[in-house]
Scaffold this motif. Structure first.
Motif, mmCIF file in Angstrom:
data_model
loop_
_atom_site.group_PDB
_atom_site.id
_atom_site.type_symbol
_atom_site.label_atom_id
_atom_site.label_comp_id
_atom_site.label_asym_id
_atom_site.label_seq_id
_atom_site.Cartn_x
_atom_site.Cartn_y
_atom_site.Cartn_z
ATOM 1 N N THR A 161 0.831 -1.209 0.000
ATOM 2 C CA THR A 161 0.000 0.000 0.000
ATOM 3 C C THR A 161 0.858 1.249 0.000
ATOM 4 O O THR A 161 0.614 2.188 -0.771
ATOM 5 C CB THR A 161 -0.937 -0.010 1.224
ATOM 6 O OG1 THR A 161 -1.774 -1.171 1.160
ATOM 7 C CG2 THR A 161 -1.820 1.231 1.234
ATOM 8 N N GLN A 163 0.927 3.678 -3.347
ATOM 9 C CA GLN A 163 0.319 5.003 -3.238
ATOM 10 C C GLN A 163 1.318 6.138 -3.471
ATOM 11 O O GLN A 163 0.922 7.249 -3.830
ATOM 12 C CB GLN A 163 -0.342 5.177 -1.869
ATOM 13 C CG GLN A 163 -1.581 4.329 -1.691
ATOM 14 C CD GLN A 163 -2.300 4.620 -0.387
ATOM 15 O OE1 GLN A 163 -2.013 5.580 0.314
ATOM 16 N NE2 GLN A 163 -3.254 3.771 -0.042
ATOM 17 N N ILE A 218 -5.642 -5.520 -3.022
ATOM 18 C CA ILE A 218 -5.989 -4.692 -1.856
ATOM 19 C C ILE A 218 -5.229 -3.370 -1.900
ATOM 20 O O ILE A 218 -5.779 -2.295 -1.625
ATOM 21 C CB ILE A 218 -5.673 -5.451 -0.548
ATOM 22 C CG1 ILE A 218 -6.602 -6.643 -0.387
ATOM 23 C CG2 ILE A 218 -5.811 -4.521 0.661
ATOM 24 C CD1 ILE A 218 -6.173 -7.609 0.695
ATOM 25 N N GLY A 246 -6.960 0.141 -2.262
ATOM 26 C CA GLY A 246 -6.707 1.068 -1.168
ATOM 27 C C GLY A 246 -6.189 2.408 -1.649
ATOM 28 O O GLY A 246 -6.537 3.462 -1.102
ATOM 29 N N SER A 254 -8.169 5.811 -1.071
ATOM 30 C CA SER A 254 -7.571 6.928 -0.339
ATOM 31 C C SER A 254 -7.722 8.232 -1.111
ATOM 32 O O SER A 254 -7.991 9.290 -0.526
ATOM 33 C CB SER A 254 -6.088 6.653 -0.066
ATOM 34 O OG SER A 254 -5.943 5.545 0.796
ATOM 35 N N ALA A 281 -12.200 -2.407 0.906
ATOM 36 C CA ALA A 281 -11.413 -1.365 0.235
ATOM 37 C C ALA A 281 -12.095 -0.874 -1.032
ATOM 38 O O ALA A 281 -11.834 0.248 -1.489
ATOM 39 C CB ALA A 281 -10.019 -1.904 -0.095
#
Length: 480
Positions: free
Chosen positions: A64, A68, A137, A141, A145, A197
């Motif tokens: 993650t 990101q 995931i 995610g 976000s 998510a």
């Protein structure tokens, strides 16, 4: 008719209430995913499977953070600048487009090299189907976000809170069905995480979909990455500080022993969660205060936060055995000893949070990141030295040393910047939490009946908080 301007107090009150709502919804998501579902996991999975879950969950966090790239935090800062010029939709479309292209690149690399990397990270966990679910995931995610950041920037408080609470409920319901009714084990938990998510992603498609254009402007991407990459470094440093011990531990202990350490670490993080929830309400009030008010506000907050955290951490230490008995089978009893050290370590985040608030108020985010990096190096270095011989205890010591280093250095830097120090209060609180840990350890060895031991522990917890309050009244009246 002249509309009266809102007073500063009204504005601060609105900021505080909004921050409190966001904080509560954040806490709900973290609490369900990290703590409230633990009894379901420990009773539905074997100890081996729970150990594998602990390892995979760490890999989900790594994926993650890397996927990101710190983009959500950067968007939270730059979206308002684009909104002033009416370019916010084009800007967000460009960031989403960039994220999707990067996700495709990462997915392609995972197809070719993912299994090899997975064996390095978690040699005792089969890559299939955990690797593909972990990637899914992380991608969901990242988009989720961005959706939450966009909605917060548009001040859609009710939508944000509904989405986050809905995701928490969806995780709980999906996991319960897949574990209890379908007996899917670890893949069931990962599917539950993926389904929860996807809820913010669905909201992004429905609420922003018509405005989306697959196009990127180089200036937007460059400026966003300029803000995002230092944030990514900070996230990775925080991960290394807290989870590097777990990654190293997998090479020296069985999966069953990893499960015991993982359970202790997750439960001890209740302290960090309580601290961050208070911080989410504290920081907006501090950032809105004037130079003449900020030190006084921080002084009061320091005392209040320390008393709250001392109560939480004392209760976790004193009732560690009872808590474990409620949420996990007897085979996890060894987690209680590790919890004492890890809870005490997480107690130090109280003073790290206060110092970070000072650094951010004085526009020193890079200083905060550098301190986190140094703390991560301390934790990882000690883990490399201690884990091969002390195993889980070595991992716990390395985390505690890294967090303590972070507290001391951040407090020292904050004192040089603001002229205000909480060292005296911190030292008093740490002495008390040490005495609580000794008392908790001694009470675990006694044969006092349950009807008597619980009142004794409650009195010990209240005494710790009362003692610190009396000490501050006598020696640190400036915080009152």
């Amino acid at each position: 008719m002249i509309v009266p301007k809102k007073s500063v107090q009204e504005i601060h009150s609105r900021l505080f209430s909004t921050a409190a709502l966001y904080g509560l919804s954040d806490v709900a998501v973290l609490a369900v995913g990290g703590f409230l579902l633990i009894p379901l996991y420990t009773h539905s999975l074997s100890q081996t499977e729970f150990g594998q879950y602990v390892a995979v969950r760490a890999n989900v966090d790594i994926g993650t953070y890397l996927l990101q790239l710190g983009l959500p935090s950067a968007v939270a800062r730059l979206y308002f600048d684009r909104k002033r010029s009416g370019e916010e939709d084009a800007y967000l479309s460009g960031i989403i487009s960039f994220f999707l292209l990067f996700a495709v690149l990462v997915a392609t690399m995972t197809f070719f090299f993912g299994s090899s990397v997975w064996k390095i990270l978690s040699p005792a966990v089969p890559a299939v189907p955990a690797l593909s679910l972990t990637l899914a995931i992380a991608i969901a995610g990242g988009l989720g976000s961005l959706a939450i950041v966009w909605l917060r920037s548009e001040h859609r408080v009710a939508t944000v809170v509904s989405l986050q609470l809905g995701a928490a409920v969806m995780l709980a319901v999906t996991s319960a069905i897949l574990l209890l009714n379908m007996d899917m084990g670890l893949p069931g938990i990962l599917v539950g995480l993926l389904v929860s998510a996807l809820l913010p992603v669905l909201a992004l498609i429905l609420l922003f979909g018509r405005k989306f254009r697959f196009a990127m402007r180089l200036k937007d991407i460059t400026e966003t990455l300029h803000y995002a990459l230092p944030i990514l470094v900070g996230y990775l440093a925080y991960f290394t500080l807290n989870r590097s011990g777990m990654l190293m531990l997998q090479r020296h202990v069985s999966v069953e022993e990893l499960a015991i350490f993982g359970l202790a670490q997750q439960l001890s993080m209740i302290a960090a969660l309580a601290c961050s929830s208070f911080g989410s309400a504290l920081q907006p009030a501090v950032f809105g205060a004037g130079p003449q008010e900020v030190n006084k506000l921080l002084g009061k907050a320091a005392l209040q936060l320390t008393l709250i955290m001392l109560a939480v951490c004392s209760a976790l230490m004193l009732f560690a055995g009872e808590l474990l008995g409620l949420i996990a089978p007897d085979i996890y009893a060894g987690s209680a000893v590790l919890m004492l050290l890890l809870v005490a370590a997480n107690f130090t985040t109280t003073f790290s949070l206060l110092a970070d608030t000072v650094l951010l108020y004085h526009f020193r985010p890079k200083t905060s990141v550098l301190i986190s990096i140094a703390s991560a190096i301390v934790a990882a270095g000690l883990g490399w030295l201690l884990i091969p011989t002390l195993y889980a205890e070595g991992a716990a010591i390395s985390v505690a040393a890294g967090l303590a280093f972070r507290m001391v250095v951040s407090q020292w830097v904050a004192w040089h910047i603001s002229g205000q120090s909480q060292f005296g209060l911190a030292l008093s609180a740490l002495v008390i939490i040490f005495l609580v840990a000794v008392s908790a350890s001694a009470l675990r060895e006694t044969s006092i009946p349950l009807t008597m031991i619980i009142p004794i522990k409650l009195i010990a917890c209240a005494s710790a908080v009362g003692a610190l309050y009396l000490i501050q009244r006598r020696f640190f009246s400036s915080y009152a």
